[in-house]
Design an enzyme around this catalytic site. Structure first.
Site, PDB file in Angstrom:
ATOM      1  N   LYS A   1       0.843  -1.202   0.000  1.00  0.00           N
ATOM      2  CA  LYS A   1       0.000   0.000   0.000  1.00  0.00           C
ATOM      3  C   LYS A   1       0.876   1.248   0.000  1.00  0.00           C
ATOM      4  CE  LYS A   1      -4.027  -1.789   2.538  1.00  0.00           C
ATOM      5  NZ  LYS A   1      -5.025  -1.534   1.505  1.00  0.00           N
TER       6      LYS A   1
ATOM      7  N   ARG B   1     -10.517 -11.416   1.935  1.00  0.00           N
ATOM      8  CA  ARG B   1     -11.346 -12.475   1.364  1.00  0.00           C
ATOM      9  C   ARG B   1     -10.633 -13.831   1.440  1.00  0.00           C
ATOM     10  NH1 ARG B   1     -11.590  -9.295  -4.240  1.00  0.00           N
ATOM     11  NH2 ARG B   1     -11.299  -7.596  -2.755  1.00  0.00           N
TER      12      ARG B   1
HETATM   13  N1  BES Z   1      -8.310  -3.606   4.322  1.00  0.00           N
HETATM   14  C1  BES Z   1      -8.410  -3.236   2.976  1.00  0.00           C
HETATM   15  C2  BES Z   1      -9.678  -2.470   2.652  1.00  0.00           C
HETATM   16  C3  BES Z   1      -9.704  -1.030   3.085  1.00  0.00           C
HETATM   17  C4  BES Z   1      -8.916  -0.094   2.459  1.00  0.00           C
HETATM   18  C5  BES Z   1     -10.566  -0.630   4.063  1.00  0.00           C
HETATM   19  C6  BES Z   1      -8.981   1.225   2.842  1.00  0.00           C
HETATM   20  C7  BES Z   1     -10.647   0.703   4.433  1.00  0.00           C
HETATM   21  C8  BES Z   1      -9.845   1.622   3.822  1.00  0.00           C
HETATM   22  C9  BES Z   1      -8.386  -4.473   2.077  1.00  0.00           C
HETATM   23  O1  BES Z   1      -7.613  -5.517   2.520  1.00  0.00           O
HETATM   24  C10 BES Z   1      -7.829  -4.052   0.767  1.00  0.00           C
HETATM   25  O2  BES Z   1      -6.696  -3.682   0.723  1.00  0.00           O
HETATM   26  N2  BES Z   1      -8.651  -4.097  -0.277  1.00  0.00           N
HETATM   27  C11 BES Z   1      -8.247  -3.683  -1.560  1.00  0.00           C
HETATM   28  C12 BES Z   1      -8.809  -4.651  -2.557  1.00  0.00           C
HETATM   29  C13 BES Z   1      -8.252  -4.482  -3.944  1.00  0.00           C
HETATM   30  C14 BES Z   1      -6.792  -4.871  -3.970  1.00  0.00           C
HETATM   31  C15 BES Z   1      -9.049  -5.331  -4.900  1.00  0.00           C
HETATM   32  C16 BES Z   1      -8.781  -2.276  -1.809  1.00  0.00           C
HETATM   33  O3  BES Z   1      -9.900  -1.982  -1.372  1.00  0.00           O
HETATM   34  O4  BES Z   1      -8.066  -1.472  -2.385  1.00  0.00           O
HETATM   35 MN    MN Z   2      -5.591  -5.372   1.905  1.00  0.00          MN
END
Ligand code: BES
Ligand code: MN
Ligand code: ZN
Length: 495
Positions: free
Chosen positions: A277, A351
């Site tokens: 990230k 997931r």
């Molecule tokens: N924990 C995150 C989701 C999230 C991101 C919640 C920002 C709240 C704020 C999750 O694990 C994630 O990183 N999801 C990705 C999925 C994507 C790679 C398909 C996302 O939402 O960017």
């Molecule tokens: Mn994630």
């Protein structure tokens, strides 16, 4: 803040402060009128001057006899005879704040004498407990200088007619149990990733188990390997912290009754893994275990309420870290269900841990399964921060959760789950990919989960937008503990 039910004549009150609701800008509630008389008309005189604004939450302080009701805080509930839920909540918050600002250690509330559209006395009492406990919530355990001021008011007496006092006691006891559960979820959410690890969550579950007589079992990596949980384990590969699958069982219902299973995403820190990230706001990914925290908080509330229902809590706990051992984009893993997954993005890890937890849930033959996860940023884009995303192929289960959300002031909104969305998960190398592209990201994530939830009635709550607040008020909200607890109350007492 402590709460108690009081049944005495308002004229005889001896208290630092009485909270009196005022509707229409000048209408005192029934006990408010009696108090006004006892105070020689001081309240109506103050109102006659027109100093109380009509807007819900406006307050006006009136001094009385120091040996009786030393102060009255008039609190406006707005211009309507019956105010809205929101206006009442605003009035309660303002009244308690004002009492606190006056440094009153205790107060008597008459606020529940205000008419609130569609709400009964029990709701108005519960709402005062919820608002009071929210105002009193502090998280200073990691500060070397603790807050030295006590919470004010430290005690709120809710004045009700003697005939109402038994049901009022019950309503307040439930509201306190819910607040205790919500605070537990908030505390766990607020703890940083270096303290709240998967092992810490497992320990918190054990503690809860000892205090409330829950059966608690913690599956270690070895056992997960034996169960062939290749999907969950792929997320933990890059971390030094061992993953944990925590199983909690609350048996308040008949022994033969199928349980409701709650499954929480417990990523104690989500760096994204190899699909790292960006740095901005990455600290907030300590909140990525708020689904797990809500499972613990809900079990605490349900156990304290002694609800006649069986509940299984499952927590899939892991860190998501990059390292030389970490899962790489393109890696293919086999889940406990036997389905293979091409991991195209290691940041779609929630997931992956939930998939194996869902399969594990089959052994409890649950009547319904609800998973709770801070799953997608896309859900925040779709719904913002007010409603959680709700996904379910079952209309009845979805309706029950929507109703519980409305009832508890912790609302959600149903999103679609059509098969067509799932086509985005097609992989050339495995049964499915773990991501489906940017479009409808919260829906394709739910479609992925649906493939592991075919054996039971299932719903998924995406709480990415509701589990915590960002910015100056940064902190865990404790949601959706109120929604889940209400859902279980409704299940335990069918209409
Ligand atoms: N924990 C995150 C989701 C999230 C991101 C919640 C920002 C709240 C704020 C999750 O694990 C994630 O990183 N999801 C990705 C999925 C994507 C790679 C398909 C996302 O939402 O960017
Ligand atoms: Mn994630
Ligand atoms: Zn995550």
């Amino acid at each position: 803040m402590q709460f108690s039910i009081k049944s005495s004549a308002v004229e005889a009150l001896r208290t630092a402060c009485v909270l009196v609701p005022v509707s229409h800008g000048s209408n005192l509630s029934a006990s408010g009128k009696a108090l006004d008389e006892a105070m020689g008309g001081a309240l109506s005189a103050a109102l006659a001057r027109g100093d109380l604004q009509h807007k819900a939450g406006a307050t006006l302080l009136v001094y009385g006899d120091a040996r009786k009701a030393a102060r009255a805080v008039l609190v406006a509930t707005g211009d309507e005879a019956e105010c809205s839920e929101r206006a009442f909540t605003e009035a309660v918050r303002a009244g308690l704040r004002q009492t606190g600002a006056l440094a009153c250690d205790e107060a008597v509330s008459l606020l529940h004498e205000a008419g609130v559209k569609g709400k009964d006395l029990a709701w108005k009492l519960r709402q005062q407990v919820a608002v009071g406990r929210d105002l009193a919530y502090r998280f200073d355990r990691l500060k070397s200088r603790k807050e030295t001021q006590p919470v004010r008011p430290g005690r709120l007496h809710l004045l009700v007619a003697r005939a109402d006092s038994a049901p009022a006691q019950a309503a307040v006891a439930r509201a306190v149990a819910l607040a205790n559960g919500t605070d537990l979820a908030r505390d766990l959410g607020n703890l940083p990733g270096n303290i709240c690890t998967p092992a810490y969550l497992a320990e918190a579950a054990r503690k809860l188990g000892t205090e409330f007589k829950l059966k608690v079992q913690v599956l270690e990596r070895k056992q997960m390997e034996a169960l062939k949980m290749g999907s969950l384990l792929s997320v933990a590969r890059g971390s030094e912290e061992p993953p944990k699958l925590v199983v909690l069982q609350y048996n308040g219902g008949p022994a033969r009754q199928a349980p409701v299973a709650l499954i929480g995403k417990g990523i104690t820190f989500d760096t994204g893994g190899i699909s790292l990230k960006p740095a901005a706001e990455m600290d907030e990914m300590k909140f990525d275990m708020c689904g797990a925290a809500s499972v613990l908080g809900t079990l605490r509330a349900v156990a304290e309420m002694k609800l006649p229902i069986n509940v299984v809590g499952l927590i899939a706990a892991s860190e998501n870290m990059p390292s030389g051992k970490a899962t790489k984009p393109g890696d293919v893993v086999t889940s406990m269900s036997g389905q293979t997954i091409e991991i195209l993005n290691t940041d779609a890890e929630g997931r992956l841990v939930l998939a194996d937890a869902l399969t594990y849930a089959e052994r409890f033959k649950p009547q319904a399964v609800v998973d709770i996860a801070t799953l997608t940023g896309a859900c925040v884009i779709a719904l913002g921060n007010h409603r959680s995303g709700l996904f379910s192929p079952s209309d009845s289960l979805a309706d029950a959760l929507l109703t519980a959300g409305r009832e508890s002031g912790d609302p959600c909104w149903r999103m679609p789950l059509d098969e067509e969305y799932g086509e985005a998960l097609k992989s050339n190398f495995a049964d499915m990919a773990n991501v489906g592209g940017r479009a409808g990201g919260s829906i394709t994530a739910a479609c992925f989960l649906a493939r592991f939830a075919r054996q039971f009635d299932w719903a998924h709550l995406d709480i990415a937008g509701t589990a915590w607040r960002s910015g100056a008020q940064k902190g865990s909200s404790g949601r959706p503990v109120p929604l889940l607890t209400q859902f279980l109350i409704d299940r335990a007492t069918p209409a």
